[in-house]
Design a protein around this motif. Structure first.
Motif, PDB file in Angstrom:
ATOM      1  N   ILE A  95       0.838  -0.878   0.478  1.00 38.61           N
ATOM      2  CA  ILE A  95       0.114  -0.218   0.728  1.00 38.61           C
ATOM      3  C   ILE A  95       0.459   0.524   0.572  1.00 38.61           C
ATOM      4  O   ILE A  95       0.536   2.552  -0.700  1.00 38.61           O
ATOM      5  CB  ILE A  95      -1.357  -0.010   1.117  1.00 38.61           C
ATOM      6  CG1 ILE A  95      -2.499   1.252   0.862  1.00 38.61           C
ATOM      7  CG2 ILE A  95      -0.451   0.153   2.259  1.00 38.61           C
ATOM      8  CD1 ILE A  95      -3.219   0.703   0.111  1.00 38.61           C
ATOM      9  N   ARG A 238     -10.135   3.659  -7.763  1.00 33.84           N
ATOM     10  CA  ARG A 238      -8.906   3.437  -6.163  1.00 33.84           C
ATOM     11  C   ARG A 238      -9.328   2.297  -6.188  1.00 33.84           C
ATOM     12  O   ARG A 238      -8.381   1.462  -5.190  1.00 33.84           O
ATOM     13  CB  ARG A 238      -9.765   4.355  -4.957  1.00 33.84           C
ATOM     14  CG  ARG A 238      -9.874   6.171  -5.360  1.00 33.84           C
ATOM     15  CD  ARG A 238     -10.322   5.912  -4.395  1.00 33.84           C
ATOM     16  NE  ARG A 238     -10.123   7.649  -4.015  1.00 33.84           N
ATOM     17  CZ  ARG A 238     -10.467   8.193  -3.507  1.00 33.84           C
ATOM     18  NH1 ARG A 238     -11.948   8.142  -2.946  1.00 33.84           N
ATOM     19  NH2 ARG A 238     -10.390   9.634  -2.996  1.00 33.84           N
ATOM     20  N   SER A 242      -4.815   0.070  -3.972  1.00 32.99           N
ATOM     21  CA  SER A 242      -4.585  -0.397  -2.884  1.00 32.99           C
ATOM     22  C   SER A 242      -3.169  -0.801  -2.763  1.00 32.99           C
ATOM     23  O   SER A 242      -2.141  -0.652  -3.246  1.00 32.99           O
ATOM     24  CB  SER A 242      -5.827  -0.503  -2.641  1.00 32.99           C
ATOM     25  OG  SER A 242      -6.115  -2.084  -3.190  1.00 32.99           O
ATOM     26  N   TYR A 243      -3.265  -2.332  -2.006  1.00 33.40           N
ATOM     27  CA  TYR A 243      -2.386  -3.141  -1.734  1.00 33.40           C
ATOM     28  C   TYR A 243      -1.358  -3.501  -2.519  1.00 33.40           C
ATOM     29  O   TYR A 243       0.145  -3.813  -2.423  1.00 33.40           O
ATOM     30  CB  TYR A 243      -2.984  -4.053  -1.005  1.00 33.40           C
ATOM     31  CG  TYR A 243      -3.782  -3.574   0.303  1.00 33.40           C
ATOM     32  CD1 TYR A 243      -3.799  -3.469   0.776  1.00 33.40           C
ATOM     33  CD2 TYR A 243      -4.772  -4.557  -0.522  1.00 33.40           C
ATOM     34  CE1 TYR A 243      -4.994  -2.843   2.069  1.00 33.40           C
ATOM     35  CE2 TYR A 243      -6.394  -4.126   0.279  1.00 33.40           C
ATOM     36  CZ  TYR A 243      -6.319  -3.567   1.710  1.00 33.40           C
ATOM     37  OH  TYR A 243      -7.623  -3.410   2.433  1.00 33.40           O
TER      38      TYR A 243
END
Ligand code: SF4
Ligand code: SF4
Ligand code: SF4
Lengths: 258, 378
Positions: A95, A238, A242-243
């Protein structure tokens, strides 16, 4: 059966939250059996007792974010016969790779009273961007079953059963009703590697992509469909950020939306 | 076995209490009843005990990549069309242990197999699903090397079919010749009649065991008029919005370089959902696992998909690396080369691959596009 020499295991940490190492401690039932088969030589999260290298197997958690990391990972590589990276940080930058899309200088200026004390790289990158890696185990965090499977395969000289296909296949095998089709929930499952055990889809959530891109991710086709489901360009961006934001397929897709 | 010779097959009218009696009679004989119930926004096939478990008043709306439950405003128990996954889940489970073995001083020994589970009673098998069960029965050893797992489970099973009286938007059994009238293989067939006076079932037995159970359910005998009304109701389900161009689909193997493969590849995510939900797709992979010491090993069979890269892996690499070649493999086998292999099509027109493909890729539309282009109509 003839006693075999217990291989030396080391567990290393770079930029990460420790969650993946914890998966090893989380093996509770299997942990004792594991210590009978490997010699835990370096694992600071579990014990202060340290044995010198070289090591037979190194598990590496975390991403490379500082000049110090760059040197340290080379040393770990030198000391390790087999190097297995574990988790989204180690396999894709984690992240914290969100920094790759922005100005790190700016962050430092806003956050720290004494920016001059901060010595960091402008990117967070995967271990395999710096040294050669023998196996990458995905997940945020990794699945303890897959971790045991990888160690088990290593100990028994066989290929680990860690499929690289989509999460959808696992979802269907687990008998979960598709969240995207039956509820219109945005889901990254079709482009995400299986392995989590359908944690989110089994709890009425869309897949967040913790296990990173599957073998042949058609992110553009999924993104187009997410928009049909009502996601804005920013929503799509989005989802992919993320990770595993810095995993190539996810990064590229995120860059075409916003 | 056919019902008592010389007599018409036993047909009775049951109300919902009678249907409950039938379920009770089936369970009393030791069958595990698997049937429709609502879970996670869909009708799934799962353990059921009584009529109260069935999806009362539940209908569904299905289209490409879309499934929603809809209240019907009536008391129908079989008012939905097809469930999210077919009976393959129970007849050929996604993970099957083939054997386990232990290391010994001189080699290894194979552990005895676990006792098979209680036989299955499949409640609510639609015409396309019955056809799919028969297709798989052929795959799993009509010729040589019968698969003992599948054949054993099917042989022990009791099948209660339900004929559709309404087709879903993704159904095309009519053009595949697999429905809406249910073909062979069932023990009892139901037609659900929803009328002003309530819901009744025209139940017909096709086997002795079916007839015995129907007798135990104590319905009143069905009259000619009841049977005719039921047949008429089923006819309505033959009105379908989709159809398969079967002449073209059987010849897909002749068009491996068609431009359509590239177009569908742009949309296909190789996620494998279509193969997982397809009631005839049968491919599996075999996985060997060991314990940490390497003293105990197990061999598992797991559902696999021709959409994965590993599926076409042979020494040196995978053969079907492109998306187009994987989609083409799937649809061509299903509709075309299945004929060469098993003497029939591998598709029964259930429409699941259309509904449950997250991006709604439609097998009938793909064939229609190729049909139109090869007929020079476009
Ligand atoms: S819920 Fe997500 S992961 Fe599961 S089948 Fe649907 S799209 Fe795939
Ligand atoms: S190919 Fe599609 S329509 Fe045909 S049997 Fe399989 S899931 Fe049903
Ligand atoms: S056709 Fe649809 S369900 Fe099948 S692999 Fe492609 S995207 Fe997935």
């Amino acid at each position: 059966m003839a006693e075999r020499k217990r291989p030396k295991l080391a567990v290393w940490k770079f930029s990460s939250c420790d969650g993946c190492q914890l998966s090893l401690l989380d093996c509770e039932d299997e942990l004792l059996a594991l210590t009978e088969e490997v010699r835990i030589s370096y694992f600071l999260e579990a014990t202060r007792k340290i044995e010198k290298g070289p090591y037979d197997v190194s598990l590496v958690e975390g991403s490379i974010t500082t000049p110090h990391d760059v040197k340290a990972i080379r040393e770990v590589r030198r000391q390790s016969k087999a190097l297995i990276t574990i988790g989204a940080c180690a396999t894709a930058g984690g992240i914290q790779a969100l920094r790759n899309f922005k100005s790190v200088k700016e962050f430092i200026r806003c956050v720290y009273a004494h920016p001059e004390y901060i010595d960091t790289l402008t990117t967070s990158t995967a271990i395999s961007d710096h040294v050669s890696v023998d196996f990458e185990l995905r997940g945020c965090p990794i699945s303890k079953h897959q971790l045991l499977e990888v160690l088990n395969a290593y100990l028994n000289g066989r290929k680990p059963n860690v499929p690289r296909h989509s999460e959808c296949i696992e979802c269907k095998a687990n008998g979960i009703v598709c969240r995207m089709v039956a509820a219109g929930t945005p889901c990254l499952g079709p482009v995400t590697q299986a392995g989590c055990g359908s944690l989110c889809t089994g709890k009425d959530r869309g897949c967040f992509g913790c296990f990173g891109p599957m073998e042949t991710p058609n992110t553009a086709a999924l993104a187009a469909h997410l928009k049909e489901l009502g996601c804005s360009g920013r929503d799509v961006q989005r989802l992919f950020r993320s990770y595993n934001a810095n995993a190539e397929a996810f990064r590229k897709e995120s860059e075409t939306h916003g | 076995m056919p019902a008592a010779e010389g007599t018409a097959p036993l047909a009775v009218i049951l109300d919902q209490a009678g249907l409950d009696g039938l379920l009770t009679a089936i369970r009393a004989k030791g069958w595990r009843t698997i049937g429709p119930r609502v879970a996670d926004d869909a009708v799934i096939y799962d353990e059921i005990e009584t009529v109260a478990d069935l999806p009362m008043g539940v209908g569904d709306e299905q289209k490409g990549g879309y499934y929603r439950l809809k209240a019907r405003g009536d008391q129908a128990l079989f008012g939905y069309t097809s469930g999210a996954q077919g009976w393959k889940r129970v007849l050929y489970p996604p993970r099957q242990k083939l054997f386990s073995a232990k290391r010994t001083a001189s080699g290894f020994t194979i552990d005895p197999m676990a006792q098979p589970d209680a036989p299955l009673a499949l409640i609510g098998v639609r015409a396309c699903e019955m056809a799919a069960i028969n297709v798989q029965a052929k795959v799993f050893g009509d010729k040589d090397f019968a698969d003992p797992g599948y054949q054993g489970r099917l042989k022990g099973a009791l099948i209660v079919a339900v004929e559709c009286t309404r087709a879903g938007d993704t159904c095309f059994c009519d053009s595949m010749g697999t429905g809406p009238e249910v073909g062979t293989g069932y023990d009892i067939k139901l037609v659900e009649m929803v009328g002003k006076a309530g819901v009744t079932y025209v139940a017909t037995a096709a086997t002795d065991k079916g007839a015995k159970l129907l007798k135990a359910a104590k319905g009143k005998p069905a009259a000619e008029a009841d049977l005719a009304a039921a047949a008429k109701a089923v006819k309505a389900a033959a009105k379908q919005s989709r159809k398969m161009e079967t002449a073209t689909s059987a010849k897909l193997k002749d068009v491996p370089e068609h431009a359509r493969w590239d177009q569908v590849a742009a949309r296909c995510m190789t996620c494998g959902n279509c193969t997982m939900v397809c009631p005839t797709c049968f491919c599996t992979t075999v996985e060997d696992v060991t314990d940490l010491k390497g003293d105990h090993a197990e061999r598992w069979r797991k559902w696999d998909s021709c959409f994965t890269v590993d599926f076409s892996y042979i020494h040196g690499g995978a053969i079907r690396t492109e998306v187009r070649s994987r989609y083409r493999q799937w649809i061509t086998h299903k509709l075309s080369t299945w004929h060469d292999q098993f003497g029939q099509a591998g598709c029964v027109g259930c429409g699941r691959c259309i509904t449950w493909c997250p991006v709604g890729i439609d097998i009938t539309e793909e064939v229609a596009a190729i049909h139109d282009s090869t007929k020079g109509r476009k």
